[in-house]
Design a protein around this motif. Sequence first.
Motif, short mmCIF file in Angstrom:
data_model
loop_
_atom_site.label_atom_id
_atom_site.label_comp_id
_atom_site.label_asym_id
_atom_site.label_seq_id
_atom_site.Cartn_x
_atom_site.Cartn_y
_atom_site.Cartn_z
N SER A 58 32.69 30.10 44.37
CA SER A 58 34.05 30.64 44.44
C SER A 58 34.46 30.88 45.89
CB SER A 58 34.16 31.94 43.64
OG SER A 58 33.93 31.70 42.27
N GLN A 84 40.41 38.51 33.00
CA GLN A 84 39.72 38.17 34.24
C GLN A 84 40.69 37.97 35.40
OE1 GLN A 84 37.57 34.77 32.59
NE2 GLN A 84 35.68 35.69 33.28
N GLN A 85 41.93 37.67 35.11
CA GLN A 85 42.89 37.42 36.17
C GLN A 85 43.13 38.65 37.04
OE1 GLN A 85 44.47 34.74 37.21
NE2 GLN A 85 43.99 33.25 35.63
N THR A 142 30.76 39.89 44.90
CA THR A 142 30.55 38.48 44.61
C THR A 142 29.08 38.27 44.28
OG1 THR A 142 29.83 37.62 46.76
CG2 THR A 142 32.18 38.09 46.50
N VAL A 184 39.68 33.53 44.72
CA VAL A 184 39.92 34.95 44.47
C VAL A 184 40.52 35.62 45.70
CG1 VAL A 184 38.88 37.15 43.78
CG2 VAL A 184 37.93 34.98 42.90
N ALA A 220 36.39 29.72 41.08
CA ALA A 220 37.61 30.51 41.22
C ALA A 220 38.00 30.61 42.68
CB ALA A 220 37.43 31.91 40.63
N GLY A 247 32.97 39.31 41.10
CA GLY A 247 33.03 37.87 41.14
C GLY A 247 32.53 37.34 39.81
N TYR A 249 36.78 33.28 48.43
CA TYR A 249 37.30 34.64 48.50
C TYR A 249 38.10 34.82 49.78
CZ TYR A 249 33.89 35.61 44.82
OH TYR A 249 33.18 35.59 43.64
N ARG A 282 42.80 33.87 40.86
CA ARG A 282 42.91 35.24 40.38
C ARG A 282 43.02 36.20 41.56
NH1 ARG A 282 37.24 38.20 39.28
NH2 ARG A 282 38.71 39.89 39.55
N ASP A 283 43.48 37.40 41.27
CA ASP A 283 43.54 38.45 42.28
C ASP A 283 42.72 39.63 41.79
OD1 ASP A 283 44.84 39.48 44.82
OD2 ASP A 283 45.35 41.07 43.39
N ALA A 284 41.75 40.04 42.61
CA ALA A 284 40.85 41.12 42.22
C ALA A 284 41.41 42.49 42.54
CB ALA A 284 39.50 40.94 42.91
#
Length: 322
Positions: free
Chosen positions: A166, A90-91, A147, A139, A137, A24, A168, A15-17
């Motif tokens: 996850s 969430q993506q 996070t 991210v 994930a 997170g 990051y 995913r991209d935040a």
Amino acid sequence: MRFNPKARLDRSRVRDAGSGGGGGLGGGLGGGGMRIPIPGGGRGGIGGVILLVVLFLVAQCAGVDLRLGGGGGGGLGAQAYSPARLSDEQQGSDRYAGCTTGEDANNSQDCARVAIENSLTDYWESELGGKFRPEQAMVTFSGSVDTACGAASSAVGPFYCPSDESIYLDTTFFDDVLEGQLGGPDGSFVEFYVLAHEYGHHISNVLGYMGQVRSQQTGPQSDAVRLELQADCYAGLWAHHATTTKDASGEVLILDLTQDDINEAIEAAKAVGDDYIQKRSGGRVNEEAWTHGSSEQRKKWFMVGYQQGSLDACDTFAADRV
């Protein structure tokens, strides 16, 4: 590296935040915020950041006792876990929406990132069997991100958070810091090595090695260095087997991995060695301050994994010297 155009990509864990934050998995923060700038130079600059990052991530996220002389079991303890399947909401951004095939991965670094995550997941599931669980994930973000290990800025560089399991990264790190500030190599496999290293931390977490980091000791033979070198070894181990990894339908994901790819990984490992960073930031080489290992140690353990292709060979905690 070439990806198989017929392979299908699974975006469910990537995913991209976006920019300026984004949660997170798992909601609230498991510790204080963390925003440490990487200096452009100066005595101890970047090396100091690395020390703070490793102490923060291991102590705050994993619950490991890093006090001098601290006793007790430390370790991760039992953690609630449920496999991550990210919803469309969430993506976050649609950065990865067009990543569906290996051909997309051949034409886009973003889609290649998805393919590498898929390859890492397939390899480690095959290697560990019933012990395996995927990372929650992977991210990407810009600016800062929240996070379960706390808030982090882009200056922290790529990292793994054990609390939410996850990975990051702000992808500008590779051009701006690794290449620009540290003089590291330029090439797509540089990022793949880093992703494999961070995934290696997840494997160390799954297998319980992270719980063996029980002191605030630093230096070339310290627990912190052994943990980092194990992640390098796991990255090399994945690289050894990368062309055997498959998508959900059994199509091979990666058609070939060249010596140039391996050379990029070795040069990247050199650029993030503690001694190299100390020299680059204008300081003297101080072995006792090392938290990630020297350039030679990092190159050595990546190649141990790559050449031997054995999980047992990567047990840096059992080695007399690393």
